[in-house]
Design a protein around this motif. Structure first.
Motif, PDB file in Angstrom:
ATOM      1  N   GLY A 259     -19.725 -42.410  -0.518  1.00 46.98           N
ATOM      2  CA  GLY A 259     -19.761 -40.869  -0.660  1.00 46.98           C
ATOM      3  C   GLY A 259     -19.225 -40.292  -1.996  1.00 46.98           C
ATOM      4  O   GLY A 259     -19.600 -39.629  -2.744  1.00 46.98           O
ATOM      5  N   MET A 260     -17.663 -40.780  -2.025  1.00 52.65           N
ATOM      6  CA  MET A 260     -17.014 -40.312  -3.277  1.00 52.65           C
ATOM      7  C   MET A 260     -17.663 -40.912  -4.400  1.00 52.65           C
ATOM      8  O   MET A 260     -17.820 -40.080  -5.543  1.00 52.65           O
ATOM      9  N   LEU A 261     -18.012 -42.119  -4.546  1.00 52.70           N
ATOM     10  CA  LEU A 261     -18.787 -42.803  -5.751  1.00 52.70           C
ATOM     11  C   LEU A 261     -20.144 -42.233  -6.014  1.00 52.70           C
ATOM     12  O   LEU A 261     -20.483 -41.827  -7.129  1.00 52.70           O
ATOM     13  N   SER A 262     -20.739 -41.399  -4.861  1.00 50.05           N
ATOM     14  CA  SER A 262     -21.636 -40.740  -5.399  1.00 50.05           C
ATOM     15  C   SER A 262     -21.506 -39.518  -6.073  1.00 50.05           C
ATOM     16  O   SER A 262     -22.408 -39.020  -6.937  1.00 50.05           O
ATOM     17  N   GLY A 263     -20.362 -38.745  -5.538  1.00 46.69           N
ATOM     18  CA  GLY A 263     -19.813 -37.878  -6.241  1.00 46.69           C
ATOM     19  C   GLY A 263     -19.713 -38.084  -7.762  1.00 46.69           C
ATOM     20  O   GLY A 263     -19.654 -37.226  -8.779  1.00 46.69           O
ATOM     21  N   PHE A 264     -18.930 -39.270  -8.030  1.00 50.77           N
ATOM     22  CA  PHE A 264     -18.826 -39.682  -9.556  1.00 50.77           C
ATOM     23  C   PHE A 264     -20.067 -39.582 -10.262  1.00 50.77           C
ATOM     24  O   PHE A 264     -20.125 -39.510 -11.433  1.00 50.77           O
ATOM     25  N   CYS A 265     -21.202 -40.043  -9.715  1.00 48.98           N
ATOM     26  CA  CYS A 265     -22.335 -40.002 -10.254  1.00 48.98           C
ATOM     27  C   CYS A 265     -22.959 -38.554 -10.782  1.00 48.98           C
ATOM     28  O   CYS A 265     -23.276 -38.523 -11.889  1.00 48.98           O
ATOM     29  N   GLY A 266     -22.307 -37.548 -10.009  1.00 48.48           N
ATOM     30  CA  GLY A 266     -22.516 -36.107 -10.280  1.00 48.48           C
ATOM     31  C   GLY A 266     -21.579 -35.883 -11.570  1.00 48.48           C
ATOM     32  O   GLY A 266     -21.826 -35.274 -12.582  1.00 48.48           O
ATOM     33  N   THR A 267     -20.221 -36.363 -11.659  1.00 51.78           N
ATOM     34  CA  THR A 267     -19.284 -36.214 -12.692  1.00 51.78           C
ATOM     35  C   THR A 267     -19.923 -36.758 -14.022  1.00 51.78           C
ATOM     36  O   THR A 267     -19.641 -36.036 -15.025  1.00 51.78           O
ATOM     37  N   LEU A 268     -20.784 -37.702 -13.969  1.00 47.34           N
ATOM     38  CA  LEU A 268     -21.269 -38.343 -15.004  1.00 47.34           C
ATOM     39  C   LEU A 268     -22.333 -37.429 -15.813  1.00 47.34           C
ATOM     40  O   LEU A 268     -22.734 -37.591 -17.054  1.00 47.34           O
ATOM     41  N   MET A 269     -22.860 -36.403 -15.087  1.00 43.32           N
ATOM     42  CA  MET A 269     -23.954 -35.617 -15.431  1.00 43.32           C
ATOM     43  C   MET A 269     -23.593 -34.273 -15.699  1.00 43.32           C
ATOM     44  O   MET A 269     -24.494 -33.402 -16.063  1.00 43.32           O
ATOM     45  N   THR A 270     -22.262 -33.914 -15.644  1.00 44.86           N
ATOM     46  CA  THR A 270     -21.979 -32.270 -15.672  1.00 44.86           C
ATOM     47  C   THR A 270     -21.101 -31.945 -16.762  1.00 44.86           C
ATOM     48  O   THR A 270     -20.179 -32.772 -17.148  1.00 44.86           O
ATOM     49  N   PRO A 271     -21.555 -30.872 -17.556  1.00 44.37           N
ATOM     50  CA  PRO A 271     -20.599 -30.447 -18.650  1.00 44.37           C
ATOM     51  C   PRO A 271     -19.098 -30.137 -18.162  1.00 44.37           C
ATOM     52  O   PRO A 271     -18.327 -29.897 -18.996  1.00 44.37           O
TER      53      PRO A 271
END
Lengths: 317, 228
Positions: A259-271
């Motif tokens: 779940g945390m690593l799925s959050g990191f996918c979001g981190t890669l896409m947000t300004p």
């Protein structure tokens, strides 16, 4: 014991140096804007704890207004020409990498060896801040090595630092601004509000739907909040623990970790994760502010799919 | 519900490319206002949080070092080293860097490299030199694409490597939060489940880097065709 305060003192002196040399730089038509901006940052590092909350708030408004109203300009401190650099590169050869290697070596030494050292029962450095303290020690050691080994003038440390900080300009402070925004959002209850929307309106009645809602929700929520740490408690408490663990009997270690690593996918896409995504294009002098995010989106989306599948397969065996 | 307007301010402000520092302050004031805080309370809360998060900007301490090394020719030397090697390509260079970065992050050495101290002075010049040695001098847009890919590779490697380390902040946060929900786990139990994702991330991003090499080669051929 070496505390974070020593690191802040060093950083404060560095930014004060940037402010001073900005003021002396007659070639920059906006030199006073740069001077004021870096002086406020220096003030924050040197005296932030004595300014009070409202004082710090006013300081932040000052920074935002200087940046937002266009008072900052890119400086061009005197530096070596490309030809001179090629000549010194030929002269020093691979010795140029020595200071660049001193930095990671001293950081590793600090984190792995010096962190547990105690003198008379008192730790050598504040264990919670060992990484940053090690980084500061490493920078001092590496700059000293560079100045001696490569025969550079000492003032170059400040002037060259200023050259780089002015290429990043106000964007350098954006990560700290966003971290502070996260705290205000938490105070206002933004996270709880979004978490409520997710848990109330999204389908979680089959195992696969619930896994998808949690993984995609972690990524999307992280994009809105700027970091996965803010999203994790809300969605794990709202979806993962009651539904994936409680109702479907999943393995909590697998679910939390992926779940945390799925959050990191979001981190890669947000300004909003500015230190990872917006500062690098400025540092690398790429005109498109979002160039790094665009380069990351395909990897991030594929990883989000992979994480969802991995959780579905691994958590319910 | 209206407190979410702060998020909307961020999304719109970033989308129309207003100055992000102003957008962030405006978003804080908006959400704070609808949560019943006065503007002065929001500014004080923002100031306190800004002061508490100074460690974020303390990382700029590396800039003087990077600047001095650039002044002495580090970027040129990084390019020279790569120019002498045969068979190096942007993709292969970045795959090697990703392996190094992911492996060191997995043992807790995440702070030994980064965008300021590694990508700008060493990895990006090496990647640009690799492209030049293989396909001839790249145009400026291609150089920008190579630099962006270098930074993206650093982020991917760190994000999908660091959670294997048991003392990582995010792992400890998970342990702490799960404990409040009466689920007691050892950090190592969480860390091992970061490994499948780490392997997948390496495979996916490495594949993209191989494809990136092919794209660079195609573009170079096209450039060659237009400039006889």
């Amino acid at each position: 014991m070496i505390r974070l305060g020593a690191v802040y003192l060093l950083a404060g002196l560095m930014f004060a140096g940037f402010a001073l040399f900005s003021g002396l730089d007659r070639s920059n038509p906006k030199r006073w804007g740069n001077t004021a901006f870096w002086a406020l940052v220096a003030l924050s590092f040197l005296a932030g704890d004595r300014l009070g909350d409202l004082g710090n708030g006013v300081l932040v408004l000052g920074l935002a207004l200087l940046a937002g109203l266009g008072f900052l300009g890119r400086s061009h401190p005197e530096t070596t020409t490309p030809g001179e650099r090629m000549a010194t590169a030929e002269r020093y050869g691979n010795r140029l990498f020595v200071p660049a290697l001193v930095l990671p070596l001293v950081v590793a030494l600090g984190v792995l060896v010096l962190k547990p050292v105690q003198i008379g029962g008192v730790p050598l450095m504040d264990p919670k801040q060992a990484t940053l303290i090690s980084l500061a020690l490493a920078v001092v050691a590496a700059v000293a090595t560079a100045l001696l080994l490569l025969r550079q003038p000492p003032a170059a440390a400040v002037q060259e630092g200023r050259r780089l900080v002015d290429t990043v300009s106000w964007a350098a402070l954006l990560p700290q601004f966003l971290a502070a925004l996260g705290a205000v959002f938490a105070l206002a209850g933004v996270g709880k509000e979004i978490g409520g929307l997710v848990t109330d309106y999204l389908p979680v009645d089959t195992r696969f739907a619930a896994v998808s809602v949690y993984c995609v929700g972690m990524a999307a929520f992280t994009m809105l909040m700027g970091n996965a740490f803010a999203a994790f408690p809300v969605l794990t408490g709202g979806v993962a623990i009651p539904i994936l663990v409680g109702h479907f009997g999943g393995n909590p270690a697998v679910i939390a970790s992926i779940g945390m690593l799925s959050g990191f996918c979001g981190t890669l896409m947000t300004p909003l994760a500015a230190n990872f995504n917006l500062v690098p294009p400025a540092l690398l002098e790429i005109p498109d502010r979002y160039a790094v995010i665009k380069a990351q989106i395909p990897t991030a989306l594929l990883m989000l799919i992979v994480n969802t599948v991995l959780m579905y397969v691994l958590a319910f065996r | 519900m209206l407190i979410l307007l702060g998020v909307a301010v961020i999304v719109v402000g970033f989308a129309v490319r207003l100055n992000p520092l102003l957008v962030v302050v405006a978003a804080a004031l908006t959400s704070g206002w609808f949560a019943g805080l006065s503007p002065l309370q929001v500014i004080a809360a923002f100031g306190k949080a800004f002061n508490d998060n100074r460690f974020v900007s303390a990382a700029y301490l590396v800039l003087p070092l990077v600047g001095v090394l650039e002044r002495a020719g580090l970027r040129e030397q990084a390019g020279r080293v790569i120019g002498r090697l045969r068979g190096v390509s942007v993709g292969r260079l970045l795959i090697s860097y990703m392996l190094f970065r992911q492996a060191t992050s997995a043992v807790g050495l995440q702070p030994i490299a980064g965008h300021a101290q590694t990508i700008r002075p060493i990895v990006a010049p090496m990647a640009e030199a690799a492209a030049e040695a293989r396909d001839g001098s790249p145009d400026i847009a291609t150089r920008h694409a190579i630099r962006a890919m270098a930074s993206a590779t650093d982020n991917v490697a760190v994000f999908f490597g660091e959670d294997i380390f048991v003392a990582m902040g995010s792992v400890l946060l998970m342990v702490g939060f799960l404990t409040t929900a009466k689920i007691v786990l050892d950090p190592i139990q969480l860390s091992v489940w970061a490994i499948p994702t780490a392997l997948a991330a390496f495979a996916i991003h490495a594949t993209r880097l191989v494809l990136f090499d092919r794209r660079l080669a195609r573009q170079a051929t096209a450039r060659g065709a237009t400039q006889p």
